[in-house]
Scaffold this motif. Sequence first.
Motif, PDB file in Angstrom:
ATOM      1  N   THR B  78     -35.046  10.441  35.468  1.00 50.95           N
ATOM      2  CA  THR B  78     -35.997   9.345  35.601  1.00 50.95           C
ATOM      3  C   THR B  78     -35.644   8.208  34.631  1.00 50.95           C
ATOM      4  O   THR B  78     -35.576   7.038  35.028  1.00 50.95           O
ATOM      5  N   GLU B  79     -35.405   8.571  33.384  1.00 45.87           N
ATOM      6  CA  GLU B  79     -35.007   7.564  32.381  1.00 45.87           C
ATOM      7  C   GLU B  79     -33.727   6.856  32.781  1.00 45.87           C
ATOM      8  O   GLU B  79     -33.613   5.641  32.717  1.00 45.87           O
ATOM      9  N   HIS B  80     -32.763   7.646  33.227  1.00 43.89           N
ATOM     10  CA  HIS B  80     -31.451   7.108  33.587  1.00 43.89           C
ATOM     11  C   HIS B  80     -31.547   6.111  34.737  1.00 43.89           C
ATOM     12  O   HIS B  80     -30.906   5.053  34.718  1.00 43.89           O
ATOM     13  N   LEU B  81     -32.360   6.443  35.742  1.00 36.70           N
ATOM     14  CA  LEU B  81     -32.428   5.569  36.923  1.00 36.70           C
ATOM     15  C   LEU B  81     -33.409   4.425  36.718  1.00 36.70           C
ATOM     16  O   LEU B  81     -33.296   3.382  37.365  1.00 36.70           O
ATOM     17  N   GLY B  83     -36.958   3.863  37.187  1.00 32.83           N
ATOM     18  CA  GLY B  83     -37.864   3.443  38.262  1.00 32.83           C
ATOM     19  C   GLY B  83     -38.868   4.541  38.476  1.00 32.83           C
ATOM     20  O   GLY B  83     -39.576   4.937  37.543  1.00 32.83           O
ATOM     21  N   ALA B  84     -38.917   5.038  39.725  1.00 34.79           N
ATOM     22  CA  ALA B  84     -39.899   6.059  40.092  1.00 34.79           C
ATOM     23  C   ALA B  84     -39.825   7.264  39.166  1.00 34.79           C
ATOM     24  O   ALA B  84     -38.782   7.567  38.577  1.00 34.79           O
ATOM     25  N   LYS B  85     -40.974   7.931  39.045  1.00 34.19           N
ATOM     26  CA  LYS B  85     -41.042   9.160  38.270  1.00 34.19           C
ATOM     27  C   LYS B  85     -40.590  10.314  39.171  1.00 34.19           C
ATOM     28  O   LYS B  85     -41.235  10.606  40.181  1.00 34.19           O
ATOM     29  N   ILE B  86     -39.457  10.919  38.804  1.00 37.59           N
ATOM     30  CA  ILE B  86     -38.797  11.855  39.719  1.00 37.59           C
ATOM     31  C   ILE B  86     -39.147  13.305  39.413  1.00 37.59           C
ATOM     32  O   ILE B  86     -38.971  13.773  38.280  1.00 37.59           O
ATOM     33  N   TYR B  87     -39.628  13.980  40.439  1.00 36.07           N
ATOM     34  CA  TYR B  87     -39.868  15.423  40.364  1.00 36.07           C
ATOM     35  C   TYR B  87     -38.905  16.148  41.288  1.00 36.07           C
ATOM     36  O   TYR B  87     -38.566  15.639  42.360  1.00 36.07           O
ATOM     37  N   PHE B  88     -38.478  17.347  40.860  1.00 32.26           N
ATOM     38  CA  PHE B  88     -37.727  18.236  41.762  1.00 32.26           C
ATOM     39  C   PHE B  88     -38.639  19.378  42.188  1.00 32.26           C
ATOM     40  O   PHE B  88     -39.270  20.008  41.323  1.00 32.26           O
ATOM     41  N   ARG B 373     -30.930   8.199  43.882  1.00 28.35           N
ATOM     42  CA  ARG B 373     -30.237   7.293  42.959  1.00 28.35           C
ATOM     43  C   ARG B 373     -30.327   5.830  43.411  1.00 28.35           C
ATOM     44  O   ARG B 373     -30.381   4.912  42.599  1.00 28.35           O
ATOM     45  N   LYS B 374     -30.312   5.639  44.731  1.00 29.03           N
ATOM     46  CA  LYS B 374     -30.419   4.273  45.249  1.00 29.03           C
ATOM     47  C   LYS B 374     -31.880   3.815  45.283  1.00 29.03           C
ATOM     48  O   LYS B 374     -32.183   2.656  45.036  1.00 29.03           O
ATOM     49  N   LEU B 375     -32.765   4.751  45.613  1.00 28.30           N
ATOM     50  CA  LEU B 375     -34.145   4.395  45.894  1.00 28.30           C
ATOM     51  C   LEU B 375     -34.986   4.237  44.627  1.00 28.30           C
ATOM     52  O   LEU B 375     -35.757   3.264  44.489  1.00 28.30           O
ATOM     53  N   ALA B 376     -34.841   5.191  43.705  1.00 27.69           N
ATOM     54  CA  ALA B 376     -35.740   5.236  42.547  1.00 27.69           C
ATOM     55  C   ALA B 376     -35.759   3.931  41.742  1.00 27.69           C
ATOM     56  O   ALA B 376     -36.839   3.458  41.363  1.00 27.69           O
ATOM     57  N   PRO B 377     -34.581   3.322  41.475  1.00 24.33           N
ATOM     58  CA  PRO B 377     -34.607   2.092  40.664  1.00 24.33           C
ATOM     59  C   PRO B 377     -35.371   0.945  41.328  1.00 24.33           C
ATOM     60  O   PRO B 377     -35.808   0.011  40.654  1.00 24.33           O
TER      61      PRO B 377
END
Lengths: 283, 408
Positions: B78-81, B83-88, B373-377
Motif C-alpha cells: 500500500t505504501e509503495h503504490l 493509493g488505495a488501501k490494499i488487502y489480500f 499495481r496499475k489501479l491502486a495509485p
Amino acid sequence: MTRIDQTFARLKAEGRGGLVTFITAGDPDYETSLSMLKGLPAAGADIVELGMPFSDPMADGPAIQASSLRALKAGQNMKKTLSMVREFRKENQATPIVLMGYYNPIYVYGVDRFVTDASEAGADGLIIVDMPPEEDEELRPAAAGKGLNFIRLATPTTDARRLPAVLANTSGFVYYVSIAGITGTAAPDISSVGAHVARIKAHTDLPIAIGFGVKTPEQVRELAALAEGVVVGSALVASIAETLDENGQATAETKPKLLGLVEYLSEALHQLAEPRRSRAAAA
Amino acid sequence: MTTMTDALNTYRGGPDEHGHFGLFGGRYVAETLMPLILDLERAYNEAKADPEFQAELDSLNAHYSGRPSPLYFAERLTEHLGGAKIYFKRDELNHTGSHKINNCLGQIQLARRMGKTRIIAETGAGQHGVAVATVAARFGLPCEIYMGATDIERQKPNVFRMKLLGAKVNPVTSGSGTLKDAMNDALRDWVANVHDTFYIIGTVAGPHPYPAMVRDFQSVIGKETRAQMMEREGRLPDTLVACIGGGSNAMGLFHPFLDDRAVSIYGVEAGGYGIDVPNGHAASMTGGEPGVLHGNRTYLLQNDDGQILEGHSISAGLDYPGVGPEHSWLKDTGRVTYVAVTDKEALEAFQLCTRLEGIIPALEPSHALAYVRKLAPELPSDNLLVMNMCGRGDKDIFAVAEHLSMEM
C-alpha cells in the motif's frame, strides 16, 4: 418425403438394413476425401454421414479425433465441407448426406447462413452431437425450415423419462448409440442393444440406425437384424489412417482400402437380405 | 436472451432453470451425459437445502482446510503504490495451497451423498488435481486425474504430489496436450463410466449445474471477505480484484458483492505476450468471441471457423481457451470490468510482492497483483481494495527461475 425417408422406404422394400458410413470431410485432404465420398454409394453405402471437423470432439474416440485433426491440418473448414456436399450432389441425387459434428463451427458460421448453405448444397440431415433437446431451439426449427432432417442420438443412458423428449422433433431416423462411451472403443453387447432398441421402437415409427463400436461384418449383420440401419465410422477412418505415408499424406492405397472395407461390410447386409446375390458377386 | 439493461434487480439471480446466464451457459453435452447432469442437478439442489450438508462442509472447511482464510492488510505494498488501501484475501493459506480445495470439499461431499465410488478430474497447472487427489485420499475414493502431457512436463512437482496422494495421473496427448484436452478426455472418461463415476470439474465452467455449483462452493471467499472487512473497517470494500482463467476464485470473491453497486469489480485475464499477438494470450473475454465448448456457451479463443485455439500464458492455470459463462454474462451486462495483463507484468508483480510482503504468490494471482499495481495509485487512500491471493507460488518457482534466467 426427404431423401432419407425415401432411402429407408427403399431399404424396407428390399428387405434389408442400410449401411450408414461416416468419414470426416477433408481427411486426409480435400481432394482425396471428395473422391472417397463420391465412391461410397457404389461401394455399398446407403446413407453417408459426413463429419464436420472440430478441434475438440469430446464425444469421439481416438480414431475420429485423429481424423478431425488431420482434416483441420489439411485446411478443411465449414465452407469446404459444404462445397464437398455440393460436388457430390452434382453426380448423385439419390444418396442422402447427413452432416455430423459439434455446434460451435455452425454457431460461428451463423445458424441461418449454415442451414441455407447446407440445404442448397444438397445435405439432407444434421446430427449435432453436443446439442441435446434442451438446447436445440436455435438450430432445429431453422434446419426444419430448410427441409433438413434433425437426427437425434438416443443412448443407453436415455431413460424412460427422457426418451419422449429425445424423440420429439426427431426426423429422418433415430441414431441409437450402442454403448455408453465414445466412438470406436468398446464393442456393443447385442442383447442389451436389442432391449434398448425395442424400447425405442415402442415409442416411435422412425427408422433406427445403430452405431458406435461397429467394426466387423458379423456385428453389422447382427445389428441390422435389430434395426433399419447400421453406422460404421471409426473403423473406416482408422482404415484411412493406416494407408497414409509418414507425413500423413494420402497414398494410392487410401481410397481403394476405404471403399474395399465399405464393400466388405455392405456384403453382410446384402447376404442377409438375399443370400448368394451379394453386391460383390454381382459386380 | 440477455437483457442488457443497467436496471437489473439483481446480478445474483442466475442461472435460470435451464442453466443459462443470459446468452451464456447451458448444457451442450452429448445425450449420454444429459441424464447424469440432470441427476447431478437434482442431487445438488437437495444437498443445498439440507442443513446437514452445509454443516459438514463448514466443518471440513474449518478443521481440514483451515478456513476462514485471513484478510490481510498489505501495508508495505500500500505504501509503495501510494493509493488505495490494499488487502489480500489469503486463500493461498488453505490446505493444498490454493482456493481449489473449497470446491473439491463440496463436490466430494456431493459425490459421497450420491453414492459414487470413483472420482475423475481434469487439471492444468495441477492445483485442482492436487486438491482432488487430496480429498479423494481423505475419503478413500479411487481417483484418476487427466492432465495434458505438455502440462505434466511443466508441472512436475504437482504431478508427484498427486501420485503420492494415490491418484492415477493420465497423460493426455490428444490435441495439444493442455488443459482443454484434459477436460475433453475427462468428459470422455465420464461418458464411458457413467454408472459409478463423479467428475469434479475445477472451475466455474462446464455444463449446468457446474458453473453455479462451483461458484456456490467458492463463494465462501466473498462471504468471509464481507464479514472480515466489516469487522476491520466497519464497511464494505470499494474495489475487488481477482485473476481469471476459468474464473472460479474470482467468481467466489465477486458473487456475494454483485448487488452492492458501489463496489467496483475487476477481473484480470492472462494477456500473455499481449492481446494483439494472435494466439499469444489466454484472455477469452478481452480477446475472444462467444462460442460453445465443454458444455456451455461463453467467450472463447477461436478462429473464424469456430475451431478452438490454445492460447498462451506464463501461468498454466490461466491457460484455458474459455471462461465461466457467468463471467461472460457479467462482462456483457457491464457489472464487472475485465482487463488483461501480460506475462511480463505478472512476473514483475510476482517479484514485487515477494520482496515487499514476504509472500510468494502463484503466477495466477500475480496477474491480479499486476493490475492492482496499475489501479491502486489512481485511487484515493480511503479506497478499500481486496485482491484475492488465490494460490501460493511454490509450484511456480522453477518457471520463474527460467523466465528470469536465475540459477536455482
